[in-house]
Write a protein that holds these residues in place. Structure first.
Motif, mmCIF file in Angstrom:
data_model
loop_
_atom_site.group_PDB
_atom_site.id
_atom_site.type_symbol
_atom_site.label_atom_id
_atom_site.label_comp_id
_atom_site.label_asym_id
_atom_site.label_seq_id
_atom_site.Cartn_x
_atom_site.Cartn_y
_atom_site.Cartn_z
ATOM 1 N N ARG A 228 7.753 -12.778 7.990
ATOM 2 C CA ARG A 228 9.135 -12.484 8.388
ATOM 3 C C ARG A 228 9.173 -11.047 8.898
ATOM 4 O O ARG A 228 8.497 -10.171 8.379
ATOM 5 C CB ARG A 228 10.095 -12.638 7.215
ATOM 6 N N TYR B 75 10.734 -7.557 9.108
ATOM 7 C CA TYR B 75 11.601 -6.683 8.327
ATOM 8 C C TYR B 75 12.033 -5.487 9.175
ATOM 9 O O TYR B 75 11.413 -5.176 10.203
ATOM 10 C CB TYR B 75 10.888 -6.204 7.063
ATOM 11 N N TYR B 76 13.052 -4.801 8.710
ATOM 12 C CA TYR B 76 13.570 -3.630 9.421
ATOM 13 C C TYR B 76 12.457 -2.635 9.718
ATOM 14 O O TYR B 76 12.372 -2.085 10.811
ATOM 15 C CB TYR B 76 14.689 -2.975 8.593
ATOM 16 N N THR C 180 10.462 -2.880 13.011
ATOM 17 C CA THR C 180 11.115 -2.765 14.319
ATOM 18 C C THR C 180 11.197 -1.315 14.795
ATOM 19 O O THR C 180 11.081 -0.372 14.013
ATOM 20 C CB THR C 180 12.529 -3.360 14.272
ATOM 21 N N LEU D 279 14.311 -8.446 14.292
ATOM 22 C CA LEU D 279 14.625 -8.402 12.870
ATOM 23 C C LEU D 279 14.979 -9.788 12.344
ATOM 24 O O LEU D 279 15.760 -10.512 12.964
ATOM 25 C CB LEU D 279 15.790 -7.437 12.631
ATOM 26 N N ASP D 280 14.395 -10.159 11.233
ATOM 27 C CA ASP D 280 14.617 -11.421 10.513
ATOM 28 C C ASP D 280 13.957 -12.636 11.152
ATOM 29 O O ASP D 280 14.049 -13.732 10.603
ATOM 30 C CB ASP D 280 16.105 -11.722 10.286
ATOM 31 N N ASP D 281 13.275 -12.469 12.289
ATOM 32 C CA ASP D 281 12.557 -13.607 12.865
ATOM 33 C C ASP D 281 11.497 -14.101 11.880
ATOM 34 O O ASP D 281 10.866 -13.302 11.179
ATOM 35 C CB ASP D 281 11.848 -13.218 14.171
ATOM 36 N N GLU D 282 11.342 -15.406 11.844
ATOM 37 C CA GLU D 282 10.254 -16.019 11.078
ATOM 38 C C GLU D 282 9.132 -16.315 12.053
ATOM 39 O O GLU D 282 9.310 -17.068 13.013
ATOM 40 C CB GLU D 282 10.731 -17.292 10.386
ATOM 41 N N ARG E 26 6.763 -17.559 17.414
ATOM 42 C CA ARG E 26 8.087 -17.831 16.854
ATOM 43 C C ARG E 26 8.371 -19.270 17.262
ATOM 44 O O ARG E 26 8.606 -19.545 18.445
ATOM 45 C CB ARG E 26 9.125 -16.864 17.412
#
Length: 128
Positions: A8, A10-11, A14, A69-72, A95
């Motif tokens: 995942r 996370y901040y 990025t 952010l938050d992409d799996e 993704r």
């Protein structure tokens, strides 16, 4: 043999634009290789005790898309070639079905003096 590792974003992964900083893709694929090594039963601590470690010699990388952010994501790792002296792995960061990053990674074994050595037969056998 294909190994997949979910990750995942996370901040901390990025940049100021809110997309994954380019160097972090290299970290993602390193995690993919490390977990793959564990999955096949190769003990890197045992290798180190025998005076041998893996080192990345070459990376060819293509950045094809941007993760946010938050992409799996999924890191896919496959062995492309194993010789007596090197291991070449193909890796993707995806993704869903979209490929965001692709790399060909060449790893070698080195002794404690930093000199290249042949991949141990046991290691080559586990990778086939």
């Amino acid at each position: 043999m294909t190994y997949t590792l979910p990750i995942r974003v996370y901040y901390e992964d990025t940049d100021m634009g809110g997309i994954v900083y380019y160097a972090n893709y290299l970290k993602f694929i390193e995690r993919g290789r490390s977990e793959w090594v564990r999955e096949i039963g190769l003990d890197q601590h045992e290798m180190k005790a025998e005076g041998i470690v893996f080192a990345v010699r070459r990376v060819e990388a293509d950045y094809l898309g941007s993760a946010k952010l938050d992409d799996e994501l999924i890191v896919v790792t496959e062995v492309a070639n194993v010789t007596a002296a090197r291991l070449v792995m193909e890796q993707w960061v995806k993704r869903g079905e979209e490929v965001l990053f692709h790399a060909m990674v060449t790893a070698v074994c080195m002794n404690e003096a930093g000199q290249p050595v042949r991949l141990p037969a046991k290691v080559r056998q586990l990778m086939h």
